[in-house]
Design an enzyme around this catalytic site. Structure first.
Site, short mmCIF file in Angstrom:
data_model
loop_
_atom_site.label_atom_id
_atom_site.label_comp_id
_atom_site.label_asym_id
_atom_site.label_seq_id
_atom_site.Cartn_x
_atom_site.Cartn_y
_atom_site.Cartn_z
N SER A 279 0.85 -1.20 0.00
CA SER A 279 0.00 0.00 0.00
C SER A 279 0.88 1.24 0.00
O SER A 279 2.06 1.18 0.32
CB SER A 279 -0.88 0.01 1.25
OG SER A 279 -0.07 0.29 2.40
N ASP A 280 0.29 2.37 -0.34
CA ASP A 280 1.01 3.62 -0.14
C ASP A 280 0.87 3.98 1.35
O ASP A 280 0.03 3.43 2.07
CB ASP A 280 0.46 4.72 -1.06
CG ASP A 280 1.48 5.86 -1.23
OD1 ASP A 280 1.38 6.60 -2.22
OD2 ASP A 280 2.38 5.98 -0.37
N TRP A 281 1.63 4.95 1.76
CA TRP A 281 1.71 5.35 3.16
C TRP A 281 0.32 5.67 3.72
O TRP A 281 -0.37 6.56 3.21
CB TRP A 281 2.60 6.60 3.25
CG TRP A 281 2.85 7.13 4.60
CD1 TRP A 281 2.04 7.95 5.32
CD2 TRP A 281 4.01 6.90 5.41
NE1 TRP A 281 2.62 8.25 6.53
CE2 TRP A 281 3.83 7.62 6.61
CE3 TRP A 281 5.18 6.16 5.27
CZ2 TRP A 281 4.78 7.62 7.65
CZ3 TRP A 281 6.12 6.16 6.28
CH2 TRP A 281 5.92 6.87 7.45
N SER A 283 -2.42 4.53 3.24
CA SER A 283 -3.57 4.50 2.32
C SER A 283 -4.61 3.48 2.77
O SER A 283 -5.79 3.62 2.43
CB SER A 283 -3.11 4.21 0.89
OG SER A 283 -2.49 2.95 0.83
#
Ligand code: GLC
Length: 746
Positions: A279-281, A283
């Site tokens: 995942s992105d930070w 997210s």
């Protein structure tokens, strides 16, 4: 067992341990090792692998957490000794599973290359590959074995700050540059200690954030997703991409980190991606803020069921997955599949056999070779937009260097610089003062402004004097690095502050003016052009931007960059890109705008066509545009046939002539248009480009080969194929290429 047999066994075991990393590197799946390890793991240990933590400080709590197998990866530690202590804790855990150590190494680790938008302007994938390779070599010295790059979001909105990190507006160019970076980061053998796992991001469509406002919603239709935003990821996957990162945005109301159809059906099944999805930070946790998850446990369930393998930073997997499995809301099968991807990557990187980084290895950071490569990249990434017989300059001329970007070591590096050091940046003024090359040059230098955003005009009074006693003024303007990058979107993309006023003041002195811009995006500079006789545009050129710009200004190098993104005339024209649909009412070239002598006009007086009354239909500079000190002419466009069978290939050739007496390089571009499709096709699509170097007066036949695959797209029925019919084909030096032919595909 007798001594001889024992010795033979020991010899074999020793030989095996020596060649094991080699054997691993030749394996591609490690299924046997992964299944064996997975079968021994508890549910807690499996979930621990799916939990990625940001590194803040080394302490006993973290060491114990690692020893308990509660994390599979850490990001943002860059001290090799710390990495080794953390890996030791991991190796001492019950199953000894090493950690993935990650960092954003976007356009260089210490030696900084031009921002990716600038590298794309080189139209030279070798630049991107070399830059990524050097970044991997430097970063891996500190124990980093995973980077969150390449960013291959197609971007058609210069307001969006992250356009700086992208290869621009074209899917084909973005795909070529992204593929090259994957090759550079990962090398030919992921177990090589200098190889780092690449991460194509942000999956998917983040560059279409509404209004260019970061993190915003996107509304990408299924056809546009398939034909515009996914192709760069497919190319990266086909190049052996190790990981993918999900994007912050929701598309059509569904955040990517919880989008099961996107991750399982499209990314895994349709695109064939078999690496790790991270995942992105935050997210995953942000799905609560989006209004897609009710609370953390819900978010963890949605992401795990969507097939997100590793969660960055919010620890919702660590907190909730075990309960979700016990409640039957997340299957062990999904957990096992995620852990397989994580373990496989660790094997592919050779971390099980070699978890530690060699702290005694001689450093390559800032080596002459690396710095030279960064300079070469900056040379090829600069785009000459205007030149009315002012460039190249002569070293016998007295130069007035003016402006806040002439000696800006921090801002010249651009955005996403975690580890590059200002002290190593060679600025244009720095190169003049320290370099040997221009030591005879007579020049004055006045920044006039402290930064691009400085509005204090008190130093304007110095301008006339310094310029009047010079032969030519070179004005360095643009954007300080904090004006682009993540969460740095702008609604006004003019030269910020009082920079335009500074330029006007310089022009008042009546001398030739060269405008050099360093920025993280295409700026709306039409209003500035009357005050500049030449414009050299640099998308934040990195550590060696200074020497590169000087060599370009003084003709030791010849500009060859081309625009990877459209330069609009007004921010209100956005989105405006070359590969647009024709519409039912395309504006003719002579579409009249407001400034006619008509008054009291009727509703239809200026024509019911698709354009702006005030700024017309054309951009300031089109995609693919860029000048050279040489002059290039195209002629004799020929096709190997006027009819192409589906199974055939078509050879498109044209003659390129350098009609000047200056050696130079032209990026020859090939565009097509599918005139009729089951869904509308763009008025132009880039399908090939070649950097061609010619001596003065030299000619060369440039050839491209097109296949049905090159002409294919996802049509009305969502299957990818080329459709029979007529195509236009162009060859030229920009997306405004005029040399064209037509052929029939049948
Ligand atoms: C950031 C960015 C992403 C980056 C990640 C880790 O928010 O969106 O591109 O890789 O967090 O720093």
């Amino acid at each position: 067992m007798n001594t001889r047999k024992t010795l033979r066994l020991l010899f074999f075991l020793c030989m095996f341990s020596c060649i094991k990393p080699y054997l691993y590197s030749q394996q591609l799946n490690y299924d046997k090792e992964v299944e064996s390890l997975l079968s021994k793991m508890t549910l807690d240990e499996k979930i621990g692998q799916m939990n990625q933590l940001n590194f803040y400080e080394l302490n006993d709590e973290l060491i114990e957490k690692v020893k308990r197998g509660e994390t599979g990866s850490l990001l943002n530690t860059t001290d090799p000794k710390t990495v080794n202590l953390l890996q030791k804790a991991a190796v001492e855990s019950r199953l000894g599973i090493p950690l993935l150590i990650a960092r954003d190494v976007i356009h260089g680790y210490k030696t900084i290359f031009p921002i990716p938008l600038g590298q794309a302007a080189s139209f030279d994938p070798q630049i991107a590959e070399t830059g990524a390779r050097i970044a991997a070599i430097e970063a891996s010295e500190t124990g980093i074995r995973w980077t969150f790059a390449p960013m291959i979001d197609v971007v058609r909105d210069a307001r969006w700050g992250r356009i700086a990190e992208s290869p621009g507006e074209d899917p084909y160019l973005t795909a070529i540059m992204g593929e090259a970076m994957v090759r550079g980061f990962q090398g030919t053998d992921l177990t090589n200690p200098t190889s780092i796992a690449a991460c194509a991001k942000h999956f998917v469509g983040y560059g279409a954030s509404e209004g260019g406002r970061d993190y915003n919603s996107t509304s990408i239709t299924p056809h546009t997703l398939k034909n515009v935003y996914l192709p760069p990821f497919q190319k990266a996957i086909d190049a052996g991409l190790a990981t993918v990162m999900t994007s912050f945005n929701d598309n059509d109301g569904i955040p990517s980190s919880g989008n099961k159809y996107l991750l399982k059906n499209i990314l895994r099944e349709q695109m064939g991606f078999n690496g790790l999805i991270v995942s992105d930070w935050n997210s995953v946790g942000e799905m609560i803020t989006h209004g897609f998850a009710a609370e953390g446990k819900d978010a963890a369930m949605l992401s795990a069921n969507a097939g997100l393998d590793m969660e960055m930073n919010t620890e919702l997997y660590a907190k909730h997955l075990k309960h979700l499995v016990e409640e039957g809301k997340v299957s062990v099968t999904d957990i096992d599949n995620s852990v397989r991807y994580i373990l496989k990557l660790k094997y592919r990187l050779g971390l099980f056999s070699k978890p530690y980084v060699d702290v005694n290895q001689p450093t390559t950071i800032y080596s002459d070779e690396h710095l030279q490569a960064a300079k070469d990249a900056a040379l090829r990434s600069a785009v000459l937009l205007k030149n009315e017989n002012v460039l190249p300059l002569k070293e016998t001329q007295k130069i007035a260097f003016i402006g806040p970007m002439a000696d800006a070591p921090h801002d010249q590096l651009g955005t996403w610089i975690f580890d590059g050091e200002d002290s190593h940046t060679v600025t244009p003024i720095g190169a003049l003062k320290s370099g040997e090359e221009y030591k005879s040059l007579k020049f004055d230098y006045e920044p006039i402004l402290r930064s691009s955003t400085d509005t204090d005009t008190s130093n304007f009074s110095k301008i006339q004097e310094i310029v009047k006693k010079s032969d030519v003024a070179v004005v360095f303007l643009g954007e300080e690095s904090r004006l682009s990058g993540e969460a740095h979107s702008l609604s006004n993309i003019n030269l910020i502050g009082v920079q335009s006023e500074l330029l006007k003041e310089v022009k008042k002195a009546g001398k030739p003016v060269v405008l050099v811009i360093m920025a993280g995006r295409p700026l709306t500079i039409e209003r500035d052009l009357p005050y500049a006789d030449a414009v050299l545009y640099n998308f934040h050129p990195g550590t060696m931007g200074g020497p590169a710009i000087l060599d370009l200004l003084f003709g030791k190098a010849n500009p060859s960059g081309k625009l990877p993104v459209t330069f609009v005339r007004e921010v209100g024209q956005i989105p405006l890109y070359y590969n647009h649909n024709n519409t039912g009412r395309p504006a003719p070239d002579n579409a009249k705008t407001l400034y006619t002598d008509e008054t009291n006009t009727k509703q239809t007086s200026v024509g019911d066509v698709s354009f702006y009354l005030d700024s017309g239909k054309e951009p300031l500079y089109p995609f693919g545009y860029g000048l050279s000190y040489s002059k290039f002419e195209y002629s004799d466009l020929t096709l190997s046939s006027k009819v192409m069978e589906m199974s055939d290939t078509l050879v498109v050739s044209a003659i390129l002539k350098n009609t000047s007496n200056i050696e130079g390089t032209e990026v020859v571009q090939l565009y097509i248009r599918d005139l009729v499709g089951s869904i509308i096709r763009p008025v132009k699509e880039l399908k090939g480009f070649q950097r061609v170097s010619l001596k003065g007066g030299e000619s060369k036949t440039v050839r491209f080969t097109l296949s049905a695959e090159d002409l294919s797209f996802y049509g009305m029925d969502m299957t990818k194929r080329a459709e029979p019919g007529y195509f236009n084909v162009w060859v030229g030096g920009s997306s405004k290429a005029e040399l064209s032919e037509t052929f029939l595909l049948q």
